[in-house]
Design an enzyme around this catalytic site. Structure first.
Site, mmCIF file in Angstrom:
data_model
loop_
_atom_site.group_PDB
_atom_site.id
_atom_site.type_symbol
_atom_site.label_atom_id
_atom_site.label_comp_id
_atom_site.label_asym_id
_atom_site.label_seq_id
_atom_site.Cartn_x
_atom_site.Cartn_y
_atom_site.Cartn_z
ATOM 1 N N ASN A 212 0.680 -1.287 0.114
ATOM 2 C CA ASN A 212 0.161 0.040 -0.091
ATOM 3 C C ASN A 212 0.828 1.149 0.088
ATOM 4 O OD1 ASN A 212 0.618 0.672 2.900
ATOM 5 N ND2 ASN A 212 -0.257 -1.150 3.277
ATOM 6 N N ASP A 280 -4.114 -6.146 5.064
ATOM 7 C CA ASP A 280 -4.901 -7.075 5.739
ATOM 8 C C ASP A 280 -5.006 -8.463 5.436
ATOM 9 O OD1 ASP A 280 -5.941 -4.883 7.376
ATOM 10 O OD2 ASP A 280 -7.137 -4.261 5.900
ATOM 11 N N PRO A 307 -2.357 -11.785 10.411
ATOM 12 C CA PRO A 307 -2.579 -11.531 12.060
ATOM 13 C C PRO A 307 -2.609 -9.943 12.177
ATOM 14 C CG PRO A 307 -0.090 -11.831 11.465
ATOM 15 C CD PRO A 307 -0.916 -12.323 10.108
ATOM 16 N N ASP A 308 -3.505 -9.752 12.940
ATOM 17 C CA ASP A 308 -3.677 -8.324 13.501
ATOM 18 C C ASP A 308 -2.926 -7.875 14.689
ATOM 19 O OD1 ASP A 308 -4.744 -5.841 14.759
ATOM 20 O OD2 ASP A 308 -6.632 -5.789 13.302
ATOM 21 N N PHE A 327 -3.745 3.224 15.014
ATOM 22 C CA PHE A 327 -4.236 4.281 14.221
ATOM 23 C C PHE A 327 -5.557 3.708 13.437
ATOM 24 C CE2 PHE A 327 -1.374 8.002 13.470
ATOM 25 C CZ PHE A 327 -0.603 7.996 14.559
ATOM 26 N N LYS A 341 -13.513 0.400 15.887
ATOM 27 C CA LYS A 341 -12.236 -0.257 15.723
ATOM 28 C C LYS A 341 -11.377 -0.140 17.085
ATOM 29 C CE LYS A 341 -10.348 0.394 11.814
ATOM 30 N NZ LYS A 341 -9.949 1.095 10.492
ATOM 31 N N LYS A 345 -10.767 -3.766 18.576
ATOM 32 C CA LYS A 345 -9.196 -4.415 18.923
ATOM 33 C C LYS A 345 -8.822 -4.193 20.370
ATOM 34 C CE LYS A 345 -7.950 -3.181 13.995
ATOM 35 N NZ LYS A 345 -6.860 -3.315 13.252
HETATM 36 N N1 CTP Z 1 -3.313 -3.229 12.139
HETATM 37 C C1 CTP Z 1 -2.481 -3.986 12.375
HETATM 38 N N2 CTP Z 1 -2.534 -5.259 11.994
HETATM 39 C C2 CTP Z 1 -3.191 -5.531 11.074
HETATM 40 C C3 CTP Z 1 -4.203 -4.397 10.645
HETATM 41 C C4 CTP Z 1 -4.101 -3.481 11.191
HETATM 42 O O1 CTP Z 1 -1.733 -3.899 13.596
HETATM 43 N N3 CTP Z 1 -3.216 -6.568 10.384
HETATM 44 C C5 CTP Z 1 -3.297 -1.587 13.013
HETATM 45 C C6 CTP Z 1 -2.897 -0.470 12.191
HETATM 46 O O2 CTP Z 1 -1.404 -0.610 12.643
HETATM 47 C C7 CTP Z 1 -3.707 0.381 12.894
HETATM 48 C C8 CTP Z 1 -4.890 -0.044 13.138
HETATM 49 O O3 CTP Z 1 -4.633 -1.552 13.254
HETATM 50 O O4 CTP Z 1 -3.123 1.013 14.062
HETATM 51 C C9 CTP Z 1 -6.019 0.096 12.161
HETATM 52 O O5 CTP Z 1 -5.737 -0.044 10.829
HETATM 53 P P1 CTP Z 1 -6.567 0.050 9.921
HETATM 54 O O6 CTP Z 1 -5.896 -0.303 8.425
HETATM 55 O O7 CTP Z 1 -7.384 1.374 9.920
HETATM 56 O O8 CTP Z 1 -7.886 -0.854 10.161
HETATM 57 P P2 CTP Z 1 -8.145 -2.435 9.873
HETATM 58 O O9 CTP Z 1 -7.732 -3.197 10.903
HETATM 59 O O10 CTP Z 1 -7.335 -2.702 8.479
HETATM 60 O O11 CTP Z 1 -9.633 -2.314 9.547
HETATM 61 P P3 CTP Z 1 -10.423 -1.982 8.265
HETATM 62 O O12 CTP Z 1 -9.737 -2.602 7.043
HETATM 63 O O13 CTP Z 1 -11.567 -2.821 8.453
HETATM 64 O O14 CTP Z 1 -10.595 -0.561 8.378
#
Ligand code: CTP
Length: 405
Positions: A212, A280, A307-308, A327, A341, A345
């Site tokens: 990205n 993601d 993984p998140d 963020f 969010k 989370k």
């Molecule tokens: N994040 C993370 N790991 C992931 C996805 C996101 O740690 N696999 C963290 C990002 O660093 C950020 C937060 O989660 O602090 C939100 O990221 P964002 O891209 O806004 O959200 P997503 O979790 O991707 O949710 P969505 O795509 O539904 O908006």
């Protein structure tokens, strides 16, 4: 001992300037980076070429150098350091400092700095004992400047007495001590921070990847601000073209899974800030060799979820950082999505920012953010990404201070 520390070394005109060449090397051996200002008189004793060859950086000499001023500026030069060292410090430069003169690059940088200053006087014994020099030394000490030496012994002029610049190992020890003292008084001294930054890259095959537009500017600025506030900071970063922030331990990774592993290895931490734009999804099965067109239909690309990292850190039962901040990059319903969010989370704070086209957030130098906490939503004015990082750091410092007292 000096890993990541930035020293601005001012070399004034004295025979002891030759020792400063060794000082540069020894500081760098300890992991410090050294930028040098060489005064006109200093350049009579050591050449700009030797100084720049040893420091690996350009040498700064003139206040009115248009290129330097447009690239860097004497103010930035004096601020982008953890410590300013004047070695050798001649009677002349001490007099200028004590009198507040600012008529060349060295004296101007010394007036403009907001960082601690340490000087190593070196001169003839009578010059050192002169009431004017003694008066200036006392003034400098009461201004908070650290004086190291001079030592007694044979002087270059053939006389014997107090006036020699202290030897390099003693100067290094004094520099370490001064920096340790400076760090101990910072708001996040003794705290450990973990920051994620930049994009991740998810391999499709050995030559292609999914990623990205994240530039890493905001995450890197946050790591720099936390380190500047005294936190022992680890920055886990995906591929970016941002320079490595000073004083930060950097772990460079590519994929989301590598990022998670690096974050877990960096624990325990008091603070975790997830500013990375983690992909993601990743391709379910990365091809082991380059995928070929072969005249057929495009290959199907099944994806699986990554993984998140933010959720994993927030929901950890072992080693959960005391303050976990995420963020929310949104293109619509910013606050609503960010609030959801945060709950989903289970992080403590969310910094919500609008990344829709036209905002210039992705890759830009500015950001308009909203801080979502237990207490509600704070709208921050449009700030530079450095400004956001500094404001967030001071919020973190007061949050921790409230809980530690
Ligand atoms: N994040 C993370 N790991 C992931 C996805 C996101 O740690 N696999 C963290 C990002 O660093 C950020 C937060 O989660 O602090 C939100 O990221 P964002 O891209 O806004 O959200 P997503 O979790 O991707 O949710 P969505 O795509 O539904 O908006």
């Amino acid at each position: 001992m000096l890993t990541g520390k930035r020293i601005l070394l001012i070399i004034a005109g004295g025979i002891a300037a030759y020792k400063s060449l060794d000082l540069i090397r020894r500081l760098m051996d300890q992991g410090a980076s050294v930028r040098c200002i060489l005064t006109k008189a200093g350049a009579e004793f050591v050449t700009p070429l030797s100084v720049s060859a040893l420091s690996g950086e350009k040498v700064f000499m003139d206040l009115f150098d248009l290129t330097d001023e447009s690239d860097m500026g004497h103010i930035r030069l004096s601020r982008e350091a953890d410590l300013v060292v004047v070695a050798p410090a001649t009677a002349d430069i001490m007099a200028k400092m004590a009198g507040g003169h600012a008529n060349d690059l060295a004296s101007t940088a010394l007036m403009a700095t907001d960082k601690p200053v340490l000087i190593a006087p070196a001169m003839n014994v009578e010059m050192w004992n002169h009431p004017a020099t003694q008066r200036n030394a006392a003034t400098l000490a009461s201004d908070g400047i650290t004086l190291v030496g001079p030592a007694a012994g044979d002087l270059a002029c053939g006389e014997v007495g107090q006036g020699r610049m202290v030897e390099v190992p003693d100067l290094i020890a004094a520099i370490q001590e001064r920096l340790a003292r400076a760090t101990a008084s910072l708001p996040l001294a003794g705290k450990r921070a973990l920051v994620t930054s930049g994009p991740t890259r998810e391999a499709i095959d050995p030559v292609r990847y999914l990623s990205n537009h994240s530039s890493g500017k905001q995450g890197h600025a946050i790591a720099a601000a936390l380190a500047a506030a005294g936190a022992q900071t680890t920055l886990v970063s995906g591929p970016t073209s941002e320079p490595d922030p000073a004083g930060v331990t950097i772990v460079k990774i590519e994929s989301a899974r590598d990022m998670l592993a690096a974050c877990e290895a960096a624990l325990p931490a008091d603070i975790a800030i997830c500013a990375a734009a983690v992909a993601d999804w990743r391709i379910a099965e990365e091809a082991g060799s380059k995928m070929k067109k072969n005249g057929g239909t495009p290959p199907p690309m099944a994806m699986v979820e990554n993984p998140d990292i933010l959720a994993t850190l927030s929901q950890a039962t072992d080693n959960r950082p005391r303050l976990v901040i995420g963020f929310a990059a949104e293109t619509n319903d910013l606050i609503d999505n960010a609030t959801k969010k945060r709950a989903r989370k289970q992080c403590d704070w969310i910094v919500a920012n609008d990344v829709s086209t036209g905002t210039g957030t992705f890759g830009g130098d500015e950001n308009t953010v909203h801080l979502v906490t237990d207490d509600g939503v704070e709208d921050w004015p449009r700030l530079s990404k450095t400004g956001v990082a500094e404001q967030l750091t001071s919020r973190i410092a007061s949050w921790l201070a409230d809980r530690d007292t």
